[in-house]
Motif scaffolding. Structure first.
Motif, mmCIF file in Angstrom:
data_model
loop_
_atom_site.group_PDB
_atom_site.id
_atom_site.type_symbol
_atom_site.label_atom_id
_atom_site.label_comp_id
_atom_site.label_asym_id
_atom_site.label_seq_id
_atom_site.Cartn_x
_atom_site.Cartn_y
_atom_site.Cartn_z
ATOM 1 N N CYS A 1 7.629 -3.222 -7.543
ATOM 2 C CA CYS A 1 7.099 -2.400 -8.586
ATOM 3 C C CYS A 1 7.166 -2.715 -9.826
ATOM 4 O O CYS A 1 7.271 -1.769 -10.827
ATOM 5 N N THR A 2 7.426 -4.093 -10.178
ATOM 6 C CA THR A 2 7.829 -4.541 -11.539
ATOM 7 C C THR A 2 6.893 -5.875 -11.817
ATOM 8 O O THR A 2 6.145 -6.150 -10.952
ATOM 9 N N ALA B 1 3.720 0.099 -1.918
ATOM 10 C CA ALA B 1 2.128 -0.239 -2.414
ATOM 11 C C ALA B 1 1.747 0.936 -3.582
ATOM 12 O O ALA B 1 1.142 0.705 -4.401
ATOM 13 N N ASP B 2 1.982 2.090 -3.134
ATOM 14 C CA ASP B 2 1.596 3.366 -3.818
ATOM 15 C C ASP B 2 2.290 3.261 -5.199
ATOM 16 O O ASP B 2 1.387 3.469 -6.215
ATOM 17 N N ILE B 3 3.543 2.955 -5.369
ATOM 18 C CA ILE B 3 4.066 3.112 -6.539
ATOM 19 C C ILE B 3 3.856 1.861 -7.387
ATOM 20 O O ILE B 3 3.575 2.122 -8.508
ATOM 21 N N SER B 4 3.739 0.718 -6.701
ATOM 22 C CA SER B 4 3.478 -0.718 -7.365
ATOM 23 C C SER B 4 2.260 -0.542 -8.076
ATOM 24 O O SER B 4 1.939 -0.907 -9.312
ATOM 25 N N ARG B 5 1.215 -0.152 -7.336
ATOM 26 C CA ARG B 5 -0.009 -0.404 -7.743
ATOM 27 C C ARG B 5 -0.639 0.939 -8.578
ATOM 28 O O ARG B 5 -1.594 0.734 -9.478
ATOM 29 N N GLY B 6 -0.103 1.952 -8.241
ATOM 30 C CA GLY B 6 -0.106 3.258 -9.299
ATOM 31 C C GLY B 6 -1.627 3.879 -8.701
ATOM 32 O O GLY B 6 -1.991 4.995 -9.257
ATOM 33 N N THR B 7 -2.560 3.448 -7.917
ATOM 34 C CA THR B 7 -3.499 3.826 -7.736
ATOM 35 C C THR B 7 -3.568 5.259 -6.796
ATOM 36 O O THR B 7 -4.412 6.119 -6.889
ATOM 37 N N SER C 1 2.776 10.374 -0.943
ATOM 38 C CA SER C 1 3.031 9.234 -0.703
ATOM 39 C C SER C 1 4.446 9.110 0.169
ATOM 40 O O SER C 1 5.467 9.744 -0.058
ATOM 41 N N GLY C 2 4.240 8.188 1.176
ATOM 42 C CA GLY C 2 5.512 8.367 2.168
ATOM 43 C C GLY C 2 6.656 7.665 1.499
ATOM 44 O O GLY C 2 7.650 8.159 1.878
ATOM 45 N N ALA C 3 6.604 6.760 0.649
ATOM 46 C CA ALA C 3 7.922 6.190 -0.067
ATOM 47 C C ALA C 3 8.624 7.466 -0.697
ATOM 48 O O ALA C 3 9.954 7.452 -0.648
ATOM 49 N N GLU D 1 -5.238 -4.856 -8.355
ATOM 50 C CA GLU D 1 -5.098 -4.308 -9.713
ATOM 51 C C GLU D 1 -4.095 -3.511 -9.657
ATOM 52 O O GLU D 1 -3.479 -2.690 -8.573
ATOM 53 N N ARG D 2 -3.587 -3.238 -11.041
ATOM 54 C CA ARG D 2 -2.333 -2.209 -10.985
ATOM 55 C C ARG D 2 -2.742 -1.232 -12.102
ATOM 56 O O ARG D 2 -3.545 -1.443 -13.012
#
Length: 579
Positions: free
Chosen positions: A69-70, A80-86, A92-94, A550-551
């Motif tokens: 996520c960094t 992936a949800d948090i990392s990519r932001g899309t 979100s499961g996480a 993409e992020r």
């Protein structure tokens, strides 16, 4: 103590407390007061059982994965949800899983505190266990505070087995949650021992409570209080805690089968030993396709930003343009010309280097801060992987020009990227070969994983010193970390090592944390508290500069949304702003 340290003590008790995976609080699994909560052994079993909840993947068992996520890592799973932001959302499961498993640890801690505190056993046996439970409860709430801000607070007066259907407390303020955390850690400091007996290695200690409380103060910019707590264990102010920097940085992340380090302040313990092991699944996320039995799939890979942060041996910044003029702004075709080779499908060797100067590329990575090659598998370096059947086999990482030859395969002598990226691979945490037969749970990493270690604390102490204007003290702490890996110390002579102002020292500390703590999951929380999350969110690109994905950044990403399902369960919950 050998392999059967703290983990072996809770296996039977974990079954009594039920599986953390189910999280079904209506289950009839209450421990009977007529048969349990009677003896010192029961109290110890109850305490040690808390660690099973703590190391669950969605509690603290995926700590290493937060680097994706960094700007230090890229990846596809699990954040992936948090990392990519899309698709970062309240569904979100996480987001949901982390909330649920953290509260599982809270409620288990509450159960231990409530029952052990009234047991008819010696108070000297009760106090340390209450200290452990409060330490773990504080750790869970501190993570919730960092994710969501204020959250509903439940202490030991909440009997979750009885009240699950009616637990609808509103959110406490962030200030109140922080106070509860500090209160728990202060009590834990008073009650926990400096160390445990050999067979209890891995349980929370007084030093761990000081370190965590100092971290809470640091995150809240209470610099003087943070310094006091960190100095307590770094300089043994009132007790001899016995912490030391491990002499070998690389070896620190390969501690297994009873091996220990005085650098570990609080760590997740692991058991493997060719049995049904209890260890973190770092291999499944960080490993590559040449790792044991092809199970790993490089879900998370080191970023080019991380690799380029590692300095030259003399402490100067590394610059690709000095190796290949025009590289930094060059096209992927130009970079491929500098770095790519060709191989034969049936060969175990490179058949053509094209225009690539292999020695020059290899030197560009090897002639750096040694932590680079200890943490990352770089182009043309080797890794002892395995073939099917667990036979150790040397593998090499190469970047291949697909128009000039075949693709690298782990069945040959190469490392293949399962995502098709030309990315780096992790070496940190990844076992070599089959570890002489010790490694049996192939999707697990049988190494001790630090949640708090002395190297981290020293850098946090440096940060707090610097914020108080004590720059010389801050530099002295940073130099301890650099000296361990034989990197030039700050202000050691050369102009490029000179550090004068507070701002310059701040940047040095932040860069040193990135290099030192890569792959340990600390960077995400650092960037957020420094207010640097937005400036570091960039599209993920590989070694050749090609886009991997993409992020997207939005201001609301600075804090997580309250999980949608929790809002449905508890009508008194309010959502965070903009979510």
């Amino acid at each position: 103590m050998k392999v059967k340290h703290i983990l072996s003590a809770f296996l039977g008790f974990a079954l009594l407390l039920s599986s953390c995976e189910s999280l079904d609080y209506t289950r009839p699994d209450q421990l009977s007061n007529t048969t349990f909560w009677k003896t010192e052994l029961h109290a110890k079993q109850a305490a040690v059982g808390l660690y099973q909840a703590m190391m669950q993947p969605w509690c603290f068992g995926l700590e290493f994965a937060f680097d994706m996520c960094t700007d230090l890592a890229d990846g596809t799973n699990p954040f992936a949800d948090i990392s990519r932001g899309t698709s970062f959302a309240s569904t979100s499961g996480a987001v949901q899983n982390h909330w649920q498993y953290l509260y599982e640890l809270v409620h288990r801690s509450n159960t231990v505190i409530r029952n052990v505190s009234t047991m008819d056993i010696d108070q000297t046996k009760i106090d340390p266990i209450i200290g452990e439970a409060k330490f773990l409860r504080a750790m869970a709430y501190f993570r919730m505070l960092n994710c969501w801000g204020g959250v509903p607070y439940y202490d030991e007066t909440c009997i979750i087995e009885e009240e699950f259907a009616t637990v609808t407390s509103p959110r406490s303020s962030a200030e109140d949650i922080r106070k509860y955390i500090i209160d728990d850690l202060t009590d834990a400091i008073a009650k926990l021992p400096i160390s445990w007996e050999t067979g209890d290695y891995g349980r929370a200690t007084k030093g761990a409570a000081y370190a965590l409380r100092g971290k809470v103060y640091l995150f809240n910019k209470e610099w003087t209080k943070a310094v006091s707590d960190f100095e307590e264990i770094v300089y043994n102010k009132t007790n001899d805690y016995g912490y030391e920097l491990h002499p070998n940085y690389e070896n620190l992340f390969r501690l297994y089968n009873g091996a220990r380090s005085k650098e570990m302040i609080f760590a997740i313990q692991s058991i493997d030993g060719n049995v049904a092991g209890y260890a973190l699944n770092i291999v499944g996320y960080f490993g590559n396709k040449a790792t044991m039995r092809l199970i790993a799939s490089n879900c998370i890979v080191p970023s080019t930003k991380l690799v380029d942060l590692y300095e030259k041996p003399n402490g100067q910044k590394f610059d690709w343009d000095e190796v290949f003029p025009g590289f930094n702004n060059g096209t992927s075709q130009f970079r491929r010309k500098c770095l790519a080779v060709a191989i034969n499908d049936a060969s175990t060797e490179i058949i053509s280097t094209l225009d690539c100067d292999v020695e020059k590329v290899t030197a560009a990575y090897n002639d750096r801060d040694p932590r680079l090659c200890w943490n990352v598998i770089t182009p043309f370096s080797h890794y002892l992987g395995t073939d099917a059947g667990s036979n150790p086999r040397d593998k090499q990482f190469v970047i291949v020009d697909p128009t000039k030859g075949g693709a690298p395969m782990e069945a040959q002598s190469f490392i293949r990227n399962s995502e098709g990226w030309n990315s780096y691979f992790w070496r940190k945490w990844i076992p070599e070969g089959n570890m002489d037969g010790y490694w049996g749970e192939y999707n697990r990493t049988p190494y001790e994983f630090p949640l708090i270690r002395l190297g981290d604390v020293i850098l946090m102490l440096a940060e707090a010193y610097n914020e108080l204007g004590e720059t010389d003290k801050a530099i002295a702490e940073v130099n301890k970390i650099r000296a361990r890996v034989r990197m030039p110390e700050l202000n050691s002579g050369p102009a490029w090592m000179a550090v004068g102002s507070k701002d310059e020292t701040t940047q040095r500390i932040r860069d040193e944390r990135a290099r030192e703590l890569a792959g340990e999951g600390q960077r995400y929380w650092d960037l957020r508290r420094w207010g640097l999350l937005e400036s570091t969110v960039k599209n993920a690109t590989d070694i050749l500069g090609d886009l991997m994905y993409e992020r997207v950044y939005q201001p609301r990403h600075e804090i997580w949304p309250i999980p949608f399902v929790e809002m449905e369960r508890n009508p008194n919950l309010t959502q965070n702003e903009d979510w």
